[in-house]
Each structure stands twice: as structure tokens, then as C-alpha cells.
Design a protein around this motif. Sequence first.
Motif, short mmCIF file in Angstrom:
data_model
loop_
_atom_site.label_atom_id
_atom_site.label_comp_id
_atom_site.label_asym_id
_atom_site.label_seq_id
_atom_site.Cartn_x
_atom_site.Cartn_y
_atom_site.Cartn_z
N LYS A 102 0.86 -1.18 0.00
CA LYS A 102 0.00 0.00 0.00
C LYS A 102 0.90 1.23 0.00
O LYS A 102 1.75 1.39 0.87
N ASP A 128 -0.42 -6.88 -10.34
CA ASP A 128 -1.56 -5.98 -10.42
C ASP A 128 -1.22 -4.69 -9.70
O ASP A 128 -0.39 -4.67 -8.79
N SER A 129 -1.85 -3.62 -10.14
CA SER A 129 -1.65 -2.32 -9.53
C SER A 129 -2.89 -1.47 -9.76
O SER A 129 -3.53 -1.59 -10.81
N THR A 130 -3.18 -0.62 -8.80
CA THR A 130 -4.31 0.29 -8.99
C THR A 130 -3.89 1.54 -9.75
O THR A 130 -4.74 2.37 -10.06
N ASP A 131 -2.58 1.68 -10.04
CA ASP A 131 -2.09 2.84 -10.80
C ASP A 131 -0.80 2.45 -11.53
O ASP A 131 0.30 2.69 -11.03
N ASN A 132 -0.92 1.85 -12.69
CA ASN A 132 0.26 1.40 -13.45
C ASN A 132 1.16 2.55 -13.88
O ASN A 132 2.36 2.35 -14.07
N HIS A 183 -11.34 -2.14 -14.89
CA HIS A 183 -10.11 -1.83 -14.14
C HIS A 183 -9.01 -2.75 -14.65
O HIS A 183 -8.78 -3.81 -14.11
N SER A 239 -5.35 -4.36 -16.12
CA SER A 239 -3.99 -4.55 -15.67
C SER A 239 -3.33 -5.60 -16.55
O SER A 239 -3.99 -6.26 -17.34
N LYS A 245 -2.32 9.88 -4.40
CA LYS A 245 -3.46 9.11 -3.91
C LYS A 245 -2.97 7.78 -3.36
O LYS A 245 -1.82 7.38 -3.59
N ARG A 295 -2.51 3.96 -3.42
CA ARG A 295 -2.49 2.95 -4.47
C ARG A 295 -1.98 1.65 -3.90
O ARG A 295 -1.31 1.63 -2.86
N TYR A 296 -2.32 0.56 -4.58
CA TYR A 296 -1.91 -0.78 -4.16
C TYR A 296 -1.19 -1.47 -5.31
O TYR A 296 -1.51 -1.24 -6.48
N THR A 354 0.43 -5.53 -6.25
CA THR A 354 0.66 -6.92 -5.89
C THR A 354 1.85 -7.41 -6.70
O THR A 354 1.83 -7.35 -7.93
#
Length: 126
Positions: A13, A35-39, A68, A70, A97, A99-100, A102
Motif C-alpha cells: 500500500k 496488479d496495480s491500482t495505478d500502473n 479496471h 492490468s 493518492k 495505491r496498491y 501486488t
Amino acid sequence: MYGQPPILLKVIKYFPSYRAARPHYDGTAFSLFLDSTDNQSLLFSPYKSSLTVDDFSSSLRSFSREEHQSSVLLIPGVLLTEFSIYPTPHIVVPSGKIRYATIAFAMRPHHIFQKNELAILPTFKY
């Protein structure tokens, strides 16, 4: 004893205040960015003997999800240089912001690491 490499799976995180001063090399055989919430926050450069901030960019990746999206990204770490596979320098830049990400890290637990002189990494200023 020498079967599949052990995998360390991490969910990271990043807070809006996260600031990395310089890129780094992963101390692994390779890393899989699953995976990512913001590549767009992940910048990397091909390995070369001299690096500048301008060498780093976000990758253009093809996506399979409808919304969403990825895709998996594989980058070599420092534990493959004996095979002339050099590590990929990378940095997570601020996005403002939460972001996460993996990431799966492939390790080499019985490997005796030989310290190599790698390219000096530039400092990012925000």
C-alpha cells in the motif's frame, strides 16, 4: 533442493505522501508485477551503464480486463547477472493518492550473491 524458486508474494500500500528519492534494483532473480491500482506510477528503464531521470518511463501495456485493467510485467533482479541478464531499475513516483500493488518476487535462497558494480541510479526531485 534446486526445484522451483520460492516466491514471496507482497501486497504493498502506497500512501499519497510516499516519495522515493531514487530508483532501485530488486534483490531477486526476477519480480512479477501482478496488479496495480495505478500502473502509470511505476517508471522503469532498460539497464544501461549510465542512467538519467529522463531514461525512466511508464510502460505501455496491453490489458485484458474490461474495466479496471492490468497486465503482468516481469523484470529481472540482481540475482541473474551471472547469466548476463541485468536488473531493471525502477521507481514508484508519487501519484497523490493511495495505491496498491501486488508483486511476486522469485528468490534464489541458496545462491551466494557476488556483489557486482551496477549502474549508479539517478536522484528524482519532485
